[in-house]
Design an enzyme around this catalytic site. Structure first.
Site, PDB file in Angstrom:
ATOM      1  N   ASP A 306     -93.257 -91.184  25.330  1.00 24.14           N
ATOM      2  CA  ASP A 306     -92.295 -90.663  24.356  1.00 24.14           C
ATOM      3  C   ASP A 306     -91.929 -89.238  24.787  1.00 24.14           C
ATOM      4  O   ASP A 306     -92.482 -88.680  25.745  1.00 24.14           O
ATOM      5  CB  ASP A 306     -92.841 -90.746  22.924  1.00 24.14           C
ATOM      6  CG  ASP A 306     -91.696 -90.767  21.893  1.00 24.14           C
ATOM      7  OD1 ASP A 306     -90.570 -90.360  22.238  1.00 24.14           O
ATOM      8  OD2 ASP A 306     -91.925 -91.173  20.737  1.00 24.14           O
TER       9      ASP A 306
HETATM   10  C1  NOJ Z   1     -88.809 -89.488  20.035  1.00 25.22           C
HETATM   11  C2  NOJ Z   1     -88.938 -90.749  19.246  1.00 25.22           C
HETATM   12  O1  NOJ Z   1     -90.263 -90.904  18.807  1.00 25.22           O
HETATM   13  C3  NOJ Z   1     -88.521 -91.993  20.009  1.00 25.22           C
HETATM   14  O2  NOJ Z   1     -88.439 -93.060  19.088  1.00 25.22           O
HETATM   15  C4  NOJ Z   1     -87.222 -91.800  20.711  1.00 25.22           C
HETATM   16  O3  NOJ Z   1     -86.873 -92.973  21.424  1.00 25.22           O
HETATM   17  C5  NOJ Z   1     -87.319 -90.605  21.644  1.00 25.22           C
HETATM   18  N1  NOJ Z   1     -87.639 -89.422  20.860  1.00 25.22           N
HETATM   19  C6  NOJ Z   1     -86.022 -90.384  22.418  1.00 25.22           C
HETATM   20  O4  NOJ Z   1     -85.016 -89.957  21.583  1.00 25.22           O
END
Ligand code: NOJ
Length: 756
Positions: A306
């Protein structure tokens, strides 16, 4: 001797803390069945291998790096170092992936740059969060799951990917399939509820839809990225990003099944979550990323961290410096680093020092390139710029948005059949901050949605009634602390025959980072509804929120409650369709609604305990019922259904047999309607205590008034499998009970015996 004593001690400690580790290896629906469906064919794998063999180490670690281009575009001077690194990788043609590009034109421009700069002409893969629609915004996933309609989930996921692909996106960071039991958690809005079986069915449908394997118009597919792997929805106290400490049993029985189904469906990506799981943050968690995901399930796609999660390994306190963070992540099985830049900066040194075996790097790059080959990016790296005008907000997609919104609506209360409303009503008061609102129905994760595309509830109602039949007054804003606009609204209610009051949460109250400790209506909305009720006129409440709300008071006071979540661009039309009975409500809750925050976590998949709720000294509260406000699976229709004649085709079943349970469902009301017939099973006495009910099947049927349909479910040993004392998934011979009914608390029951 010393070693074995030590091991014994560790084992005992783990057992004491419920930390035994189990295995999915023998799960019959799992990896053993995967082989026929492998998306990454040997031919693709060989192409990827051959390319890796020609690459320098820098080219390789570039492929393992992903950057948020949008972050740079919004603020070119911010995060100087990371921006410079991203530019360097683009200029050398090394970058593996960029996300958050502004659209097809920019995607083509950057792609051209990357390919022309790349010695081996390797394209990048572009990503984006396409959670519940792209420009055609569909209901939030929690709402969509309430449709209990996997076909619809598949269609909306396909439509979203089709629009995204036409705008230059190759990789959608979806579906979000975190099981959660905590409505305080803001990201419950993005989830598909509390149940592992239903979550698995939805994950399967979503991946098959999103990956567009069969969509041939532009000769390309899109990769999906089920997330957040794993345990993110079990954050303590519902606070986003918080610690997750769960037993291996809960992990494998409750949290992982949707991911396993997503892998079986052929998901090409998986996103490792932010949270720690039992002491190890997910992107450094080898047990999750390698043992389970790759070795037990046979996952072949890309594991991406993430956002900046490698850098968070320092904050978690598990890596002493960025270099160690990169080492932990690659050794655990993270192939791609989202936006920290640590892989590019430190992997070459780690390889040179012998701390990381270059074969690990090669494997990760092979997987990344294999997905790029699979998507056809080497042959077709650019998107046809004429495509998007034909695809985005197409009539078909807007129609689908309306259907999806309609099927997501859950009727929670309907006293004396006040709904549906007659279109001949003399005067209807339209009240509340959500009535003309076109922003919040977009939901918490719709970065490409536009307010202008949204049909408000007001406009939806005005498409059914004439202007002189309605009286409008807002009453208050969502978060207002003032009651100065109440009088006008109450006057309107007094002059009307009934009032529709639309209240709820703004989008900032759900989604990432937006956990709540209170689950009532924010601001003065409760006071507004209560004042309207005091006029004595029938009050119909349309609730729009990103989560279950604890609104027992509302259930006592309102004549009718429609839960309308955040329904996307066709929100108003869909709600009006249901309010006036052009379509009956057919949604059923996929998450339990608590009466009070104090009941959380509350979910249907619970165990009996040695002292089930009852009198004194039982598992209860002294100041509150133990039952929820609305149970899992619950939802009303404009008609009624009777369940009769539950029959099993046998009362003894061998492990290799299948049993068929059939029930007759009759529409006993006067209008047609849809019912979600739900099957639950219970292992009555097992080697490990079991939940009282586990959902194992459902069927959504439509019945005309007076019509009866027989609904059958086939049950095999797989459906009865549990992780018993052996630590493996298996059905244990003995007594079972099944229940078929309209929700998790009501139904007809029958018993059978599973024989050896
Ligand atoms: C953080 C989020 O937890 C995730 O769901 C997302 O895909 C990423 N950021 C990218 O935006």
């Amino acid at each position: 001797m010393v070693t074995s004593l030590y091991l014994q001690a560790v084992l005992q400690m783990r057992q004491a803390k419920g930390q035994q580790r189990y295995s999915d290896a023998k799960f019959s629906g799992g990896v053993r069945q995967l082989s026929g469906k492998h998306w990454i064919t040997p031919e693709i794998r060989n192409k990827a291998k051959a390319l890796v063999a020609q690459m320098t180490l820098e080219e390789k670690v570039g492929q393992m790096s992903q950057f948020d281009w949008g972050f740079h575009a919004i603020n070119p001077d911010a995060g100087g170092e990371i921006n410079n690194l991203m530019r360097l990788l683009i200029d050398r043609g090394w970058v593996g992936s960029l996300f958050n590009l502004s659209g097809a034109e920019e995607a083509n421009e950057l792609q051209r740059k990357v390919i022309e700069n790349s010695r081996l002409r390797i394209p990048m893969i572009t990503g984006r969060d396409v959670i519940h629609g792209y420009r055609s915004v569909f209901p939030i996933p929690l709402a969509m799951s309430s449709s209990w309609n996997p076909g619809l989930i598949e269609q909306t996921a396909a439509a979203a990917s089709r629009e995204a692909a036409s705008d230059g996106i190759h990789w959608v960071f979806a579906p979000m399939i975190d099981i959660t039991r905590d409505p305080r958690w803001g990201r419950i809005a993005e989830s598909m509820g509390e149940d592992p079986y239903l979550g698995g069915v939805m994950a399967d449908a979503w991946v098959r839809g999103a990956q567009l394997d069969r969509w041939s118009d532009d000769r390309r597919s899109v990769a999906g990225c089920p997330k957040h792997y794993a345990g993110y929805g079990f954050a303590e106290a519902g606070r986003d990003y918080n610690t997750v400490d769960v037993s291996d049993r809960v992990l494998r029985e409750v949290i992982l099944p949707p991911f396993r189904r997503a892998v079986e469906a052929g998901a090409l990506g998986i996103m490792a979550s932010f949270n720690e799981l039992n002491g190890i943050p997910a992107c450094a968690n080898k047990y999750l990323l390698t043992t389970i995901l790759r070795e037990e399930w046979g996952f072949e796609g890309i594991v991406v961290s993430d956002y900046n999660a490698l850098a968070e390994l320092l904050v978690h306190g598990i890596a002493k410096d960025p270099k160690e963070a990169a080492e932990l992540a690659i050794k655990a099985g993270t192939d791609m680093d989202m936006h920290s830049g640590f892989y590019f900066r430190y992997l070459p040194e780690l390889v040179a020092e012998g701390r990381v075996d270059e074969r690990l790097v090669d494997q990760a790059v092979e997987r990344i390139l294999a997905v790029k080959f699979k998507l056809g990016l080497f042959d077709n790296p650019y998107v046809d710029l004429s495509l998007k005008s034909r695809v985005i907000l197409s009539e078909e997609h807007v129609g689908l948005a309306r259907q999806a919104a309609r099927e997501s609506i859950v009727l929670l209360k309907n006293e004396n059949g006040i709904l549906p409303l007659s279109k001949n009503i003399r005067k209807l008061a339209l009240i509340g901050p959500m009535m003309k609102n076109r922003r919040d129905p977009l939901g918490c994760w719709a970065p490409d949605g536009k307010e202008d595309d949204v049909v408000s509830l007001y406009d939806g109602i005005l498409a059914k009634l004439s202007a002189d039949q309605v009286l409008y007054a807002e009453g208050c804003g969502i978060l207002d602390r003032s009651r100065e606009k109440f009088d006008e609204a109450l006057k309107a209610v007094e002059q009307a025959d009934a009032a529709v009051i639309a209240v709820g949460e703004s989008i900032e109250l759900s989604g990432e980072g937006n956990s709540r400790a209170e689950l009532d209506l924010p601001g003065e909305q409760r006071a507004l509804v209560e004042a309207a009720v005091r006029t004595g006129k029938p009050v119909i409440v349309v609730l729009m929120s990103g989560r279950p709300l604890a609104v027992g008071w509302l259930d006592e006071q309102a004549a009718a409650i429609l839960h309308a979540w955040h329904l996307g661009i066709q929100s108003g039309r869909a709600i009006a369709d249901v309010l006036f009975g052009d379509n009956g409500p057919s949604g059923r809750l996929t998450v339990t609604f608590p009466r009070s925050v104090g009941q959380i976590p509350i979910y249907y998949y619970r165990k009996n305990t040695g002292r089930p709720p009852g009198g004194n000294y039982t598992s209860r509260y002294v100041d509150m019922p133990t039952k929820p406000l609305y149970p899992f699976g619950y939802g009303l229709s404009y008609t009624t259904f009777a369940y009769r004649n539950l029959k099993l085709d046998r009362t003894g079943m061998r492990l290799s047999d299948a049993l068929t349970a059939t029930v007759e469902v009759t529409n006993t009301g006067s209008v047609a309607g849809e019912e979600v017939v739900q099957l639950y099973v219970r292992d009555v006495a097992a080697s490990v205590t079991q939940p009282l009910k586990r959902l194992k099947g459902f069927a959504k049927i439509r019945l005309e008034p007076g019509e009866t349909k027989a609904v059958s479910f086939r049950i095999t040993a797989d459906d009865l499998a549990i992780i018993g004392a052996s630590g493996e998934w298996a059905a244990e011979p003995g007594a079972f009970r099944l229940m078929i009914g309209p929700n998790s608390e009501e139904g007809l029951e029958a018993d059978f015996i599973l024989e050896e």
